[in-house]
Design an enzyme around this catalytic site. Structure first.
Site, short mmCIF file in Angstrom:
data_model
loop_
_atom_site.label_atom_id
_atom_site.label_comp_id
_atom_site.label_asym_id
_atom_site.label_seq_id
_atom_site.Cartn_x
_atom_site.Cartn_y
_atom_site.Cartn_z
N ARG A 122 14.11 0.39 0.46
CA ARG A 122 15.26 1.30 0.48
C ARG A 122 15.08 2.33 1.58
NH1 ARG A 122 15.34 4.07 -4.65
NH2 ARG A 122 17.30 4.98 -3.97
N LYS A 187 4.06 3.72 -8.16
CA LYS A 187 5.11 2.70 -7.98
C LYS A 187 4.53 1.29 -8.11
CE LYS A 187 8.90 1.47 -4.92
NZ LYS A 187 9.98 2.01 -4.12
N ARG A 322 12.13 13.79 -7.38
CA ARG A 322 10.68 14.06 -7.42
C ARG A 322 10.36 14.88 -8.64
NH1 ARG A 322 11.13 11.13 -4.05
NH2 ARG A 322 10.62 11.12 -1.84
#
Ligand code: BTN
Length: 324
Positions: A122, A187, A322
């Site tokens: 992305r 992630k 965040r």
């Protein structure tokens, strides 16, 4: 080039194969075998040992992707896809399907690759895609909805991936809005949704999934955020073929439901996986940032942020999230 990778299939069992045997099986000379191994080492970044008197081997072997096995698993689960391709080497599985826009108007197309040389993430980022270690999967199909009716689609794909992993007993996975999969706050996987077609529909959706299974140290160094992989958290991992089939089945099943019913039936499932619910977060915009308490998603899949001014909704195109 795809042919050169056949040699890796021979070495996938992790055992030694003599230069002579490989030469005989591939119909080339022993020195040509050596040259091919050198170029494959550079291209795949796999460790290929050469031991004199024993031959070549890939320590630990490769859990290779197998189109037929994935296809049979999908058939057995009653959710076959119309077109399934497994390739060794490609620039990007998503780019490949983007370029095949006019080929098929019906059914689902899937492409899996052992490695990508220009994997896309992305926001124009690169997706690190070394050979034989992870899942790089793209799936494309037409959806009979206008473009504005597709808000929330990327959240549904996140739910599908988390559910598929949970069904394989890979639990503890969370979703970071809009659709990153996290494990231990790092992630684990990323989803890229691209759209083609007319504003009023139908729309062709191209879904790209990168799932880290074994991420080597050199790959981690190329990624600018905390990352993890399944192998660091689970002992008995299913094969990549079982994982791929589970993911494809879940994504295409949920796409069918999304086409008929939209995001609504998925909101509760999304909430179950939500990573930062009720925590202090910051939303980063191009020129500034907004702080507040993250209150989950609304019916369109937009992020709800509570600040002293009240609750406001933000869409995935305008902010990134965040933890404060
Ligand atoms: C993200 O940045 O989080 C999304 C990453 C998506 C990566 C996958 S890997 C398979 C498919 N092909 C690509 O080029 N990108 C997606």
């Amino acid at each position: 080039m795809q042919n050169d990778f056949k040699l890796l299939q021979l070495l996938a069992d992790g055992r030694f194969h003599s230069g002579e045997d490989i030469a005989a099986q591939s119909g080339i000379t022993r020195s040509a075998v050596w040259k091919k191994i050198q170029s494959l080492k550079v291209l795949s970044r796999l460790e290929i040992q050469a031991v004199s008197g024993r031959g070549y081997r890939i320590p630990g072997g490769i859990d290779a992707l197998d189109r037929q096995q994935i296809d049979s698993l999908l058939q057995a689960g009653g959710l076959p896809v119309e077109r399934l391709e497994v390739v060794h080497h490609i620039d990007s599985t998503s780019q490949y399907l983007v370029e095949r826009r006019e080929q098929h108007r019906d059914g689902t197309e899937c492409c899996l690759a052992e490695m990508q040389t220009a994997g896309r993430g992305r926001r124009g980022r690169n997706w690190v895609s070394p050979y034989g270690k992870n899942i790089y999967l793209s799936l494309a199909r037409w959806i009979n909805r206008p473009m504005f009716g597709l808000s929330g689609l990327s959240l549904v794909i996140g739910v599908a991936v988390a559910t598929a992993l949970e069904k394989l007993h890979l639990t503890g996975i969370s979703l970071k809005w809009p659709n990153d999969l996290h494990l231990d706050e790092k992630k684990l996987a990323g989803i890229l949704v691209e759209l083609q077609g007319e504003v009023e529909g139908p729309v062709r959706v191209i879904i790209g999934l990168g799932l880290n299974i074994h991420l080597a140290a050199d790959s981690r160094q190329q990624i600018d955020q905390p990352v993890t992989d399944l192998a660091s958290h689970f002992k008995n991992l299913p094969s990549r073929n079982v994982l791929a089939a589970g993911l494809i089945a879940e994504i295409s099943g949920m796409l069918d439901r999304f086409e008929a019913e939209g995001l609504k039936p998925f909101v509760e499932q999304w909430n179950r996986f939500d990573l930062y619910r009720d925590q202090a977060v910051s939303l980063l915009r191009v020129n500034d940032r907004v702080d507040g308490i993250y209150r989950g998603i609304d019916a369109a899949g937009e992020l709800l942020l509570e600040s002293p001014q009240g609750i406001a909704a933000y869409n995935a195109g305008e902010v990134s999230l965040r933890k404060s």
